[in-house]
Design a protein around this motif. Structure first.
Motif, PDB file in Angstrom:
ATOM      1  N   THR A  23       0.850  -1.178   0.000  1.00 51.70           N
ATOM      2  CA  THR A  23       0.000   0.000   0.000  1.00 51.70           C
ATOM      3  C   THR A  23       0.891   1.235   0.000  1.00 51.70           C
ATOM      4  N   THR A  24       0.557   2.191  -0.850  1.00 53.53           N
ATOM      5  CA  THR A  24       1.348   3.411  -0.982  1.00 53.53           C
ATOM      6  C   THR A  24       0.508   4.627  -0.605  1.00 53.53           C
ATOM      7  N   TYR A  25       1.113   5.521   0.164  1.00 55.90           N
ATOM      8  CA  TYR A  25       0.496   6.782   0.565  1.00 55.90           C
ATOM      9  C   TYR A  25       1.407   7.919   0.114  1.00 55.90           C
ATOM     10  N   GLN A  26       0.829   8.998  -0.396  1.00 49.63           N
ATOM     11  CA  GLN A  26       1.607  10.172  -0.789  1.00 49.63           C
ATOM     12  C   GLN A  26       1.637  11.178   0.356  1.00 49.63           C
ATOM     13  N   ASN A  27       2.801  11.768   0.545  1.00 49.08           N
ATOM     14  CA  ASN A  27       2.976  12.791   1.568  1.00 49.08           C
ATOM     15  C   ASN A  27       2.770  14.149   0.900  1.00 49.08           C
ATOM     16  N   THR A  28       1.549  14.622   0.891  1.00 43.03           N
ATOM     17  CA  THR A  28       1.216  15.877   0.214  1.00 43.03           C
ATOM     18  C   THR A  28       1.305  17.088   1.142  1.00 43.03           C
ATOM     19  N   VAL A  29       1.648  16.855   2.416  1.00 44.96           N
ATOM     20  CA  VAL A  29       1.714  17.946   3.387  1.00 44.96           C
ATOM     21  C   VAL A  29       3.103  18.087   4.013  1.00 44.96           C
ATOM     22  N   ALA A  30       4.123  17.465   3.423  1.00 46.48           N
ATOM     23  CA  ALA A  30       5.527  17.601   3.844  1.00 46.48           C
ATOM     24  C   ALA A  30       5.784  17.182   5.290  1.00 46.48           C
ATOM     25  N   ILE A  31       5.216  16.057   5.699  1.00 44.63           N
ATOM     26  CA  ILE A  31       5.485  15.510   7.028  1.00 44.63           C
ATOM     27  C   ILE A  31       6.933  15.016   7.059  1.00 44.63           C
ATOM     28  N   ALA A  32       7.600  15.193   8.186  1.00 46.18           N
ATOM     29  CA  ALA A  32       8.990  14.760   8.328  1.00 46.18           C
ATOM     30  C   ALA A  32       9.075  13.242   8.479  1.00 46.18           C
ATOM     31  N   CYS A  33      10.093  12.672   7.866  1.00 47.84           N
ATOM     32  CA  CYS A  33      10.391  11.242   7.987  1.00 47.84           C
ATOM     33  C   CYS A  33      10.823  10.956   9.425  1.00 47.84           C
ATOM     34  N   PRO A  34      10.299   9.898  10.048  1.00 46.42           N
ATOM     35  CA  PRO A  34      10.690   9.602  11.429  1.00 46.42           C
ATOM     36  C   PRO A  34      12.157   9.184  11.554  1.00 46.42           C
ATOM     37  N   ALA A  35      12.771   8.749  10.470  1.00 48.56           N
ATOM     38  CA  ALA A  35      14.167   8.292  10.537  1.00 48.56           C
ATOM     39  C   ALA A  35      15.160   9.434  10.348  1.00 48.56           C
ATOM     40  N   CYS A  36      14.977  10.230   9.289  1.00 49.87           N
ATOM     41  CA  CYS A  36      15.973  11.261   8.950  1.00 49.87           C
ATOM     42  C   CYS A  36      15.494  12.678   9.223  1.00 49.87           C
ATOM     43  N   LYS A  37      14.227  12.833   9.565  1.00 45.82           N
ATOM     44  CA  LYS A  37      13.612  14.130   9.896  1.00 45.82           C
ATOM     45  C   LYS A  37      13.440  15.072   8.706  1.00 45.82           C
ATOM     46  N   GLU A  38      13.696  14.602   7.493  1.00 47.96           N
ATOM     47  CA  GLU A  38      13.449  15.374   6.275  1.00 47.96           C
ATOM     48  C   GLU A  38      12.079  14.982   5.720  1.00 47.96           C
ATOM     49  N   PRO A  39      11.379  15.883   5.015  1.00 52.57           N
ATOM     50  CA  PRO A  39      10.103  15.482   4.399  1.00 52.57           C
ATOM     51  C   PRO A  39      10.318  14.310   3.436  1.00 52.57           C
ATOM     52  N   PHE A  40       9.404  13.369   3.448  1.00 51.60           N
ATOM     53  CA  PHE A  40       9.484  12.227   2.542  1.00 51.60           C
ATOM     54  C   PHE A  40       8.420  12.367   1.468  1.00 51.60           C
ATOM     55  N   ASP A  41       8.567  11.609   0.378  1.00 46.88           N
ATOM     56  CA  ASP A  41       7.609  11.689  -0.723  1.00 46.88           C
ATOM     57  C   ASP A  41       6.455  10.702  -0.562  1.00 46.88           C
ATOM     58  N   ASP A  42       6.784   9.460  -0.289  1.00 39.57           N
ATOM     59  CA  ASP A  42       5.758   8.417  -0.175  1.00 39.57           C
ATOM     60  C   ASP A  42       6.067   7.505   1.000  1.00 39.57           C
ATOM     61  N   LEU A  43       5.019   6.940   1.566  1.00 36.45           N
ATOM     62  CA  LEU A  43       5.138   5.854   2.529  1.00 36.45           C
ATOM     63  C   LEU A  43       4.674   4.604   1.810  1.00 36.45           C
ATOM     64  N   VAL A  44       5.535   3.599   1.754  1.00 39.98           N
ATOM     65  CA  VAL A  44       5.203   2.322   1.138  1.00 39.98           C
ATOM     66  C   VAL A  44       5.142   1.292   2.258  1.00 39.98           C
ATOM     67  N   VAL A  45       3.973   0.669   2.426  1.00 43.42           N
ATOM     68  CA  VAL A  45       3.773  -0.326   3.472  1.00 43.42           C
ATOM     69  C   VAL A  45       3.747  -1.708   2.824  1.00 43.42           C
ATOM     70  N   CYS A  46       4.738  -2.534   3.163  1.00 41.76           N
ATOM     71  CA  CYS A  46       4.824  -3.908   2.647  1.00 41.76           C
ATOM     72  C   CYS A  46       4.208  -4.826   3.691  1.00 41.76           C
ATOM     73  N   GLU A  47       3.067  -5.430   3.348  1.00 41.71           N
ATOM     74  CA  GLU A  47       2.275  -6.172   4.312  1.00 41.71           C
ATOM     75  C   GLU A  47       2.503  -7.679   4.275  1.00 41.71           C
ATOM     76  N   ASP A  48       3.043  -8.201   3.188  1.00 34.32           N
ATOM     77  CA  ASP A  48       3.262  -9.638   3.061  1.00 34.32           C
ATOM     78  C   ASP A  48       4.683 -10.003   3.482  1.00 34.32           C
ATOM     79  N   ASP A  49       4.933 -11.298   3.669  1.00 33.71           N
ATOM     80  CA  ASP A  49       6.274 -11.747   4.042  1.00 33.71           C
ATOM     81  C   ASP A  49       7.300 -11.392   2.974  1.00 33.71           C
ATOM     82  N   TYR A  50       6.894 -11.481   1.710  1.00 35.84           N
ATOM     83  CA  TYR A  50       7.779 -11.166   0.590  1.00 35.84           C
ATOM     84  C   TYR A  50       7.054 -10.223  -0.357  1.00 35.84           C
ATOM     85  N   ASN A  51       7.712  -9.156  -0.721  1.00 36.16           N
ATOM     86  CA  ASN A  51       7.162  -8.205  -1.687  1.00 36.16           C
ATOM     87  C   ASN A  51       8.244  -7.847  -2.682  1.00 36.16           C
TER      88      ASN A  51
END
Length: 77
Positions: A23-51
């Motif tokens: 599942t892919t979500y677009q970051n249209t409001v410039a939320i900061a990445c929890p890892a690097c603290k820079e705005p990210f473009d998309d959140l990609v959620v891999c839900e299966d064991d292998y993707n």
């Protein structure tokens, strides 16, 4: 990242696409990445064991896990 933080993050993003356990979500409001603290473009959620992800461009990735899901925060170059 706990359940509440992930739910809040998902509610702030724009759903884009869901297919084959990814599942892919677009970051249209410039939320900061929890890892690097820079705005990210998309959140990609891999839900299966292998993707498999077919990337059409060069991306920097920040990665974390939540329960059994892998969360990829993309940063376009």
């Amino acid at each position: 990242m706990n359940d509440e933080e992930l739910d809040e993050l998902r509610s702030s993003l724009t759903p884009y696409e869901s297919s084959g356990g990814v599942t892919t979500y677009q970051n249209t409001v410039a939320i900061a990445c929890p890892a690097c603290k820079e705005p990210f473009d998309d959140l990609v959620v891999c839900e299966d064991d292998y993707n498999s992800l077919e990337l059409s461009m060069m991306l920097d990735l920040c990665v974390t896990a939540h329960d059994n899901d892998i969360l990829l925060f993309t940063h376009k170059q």
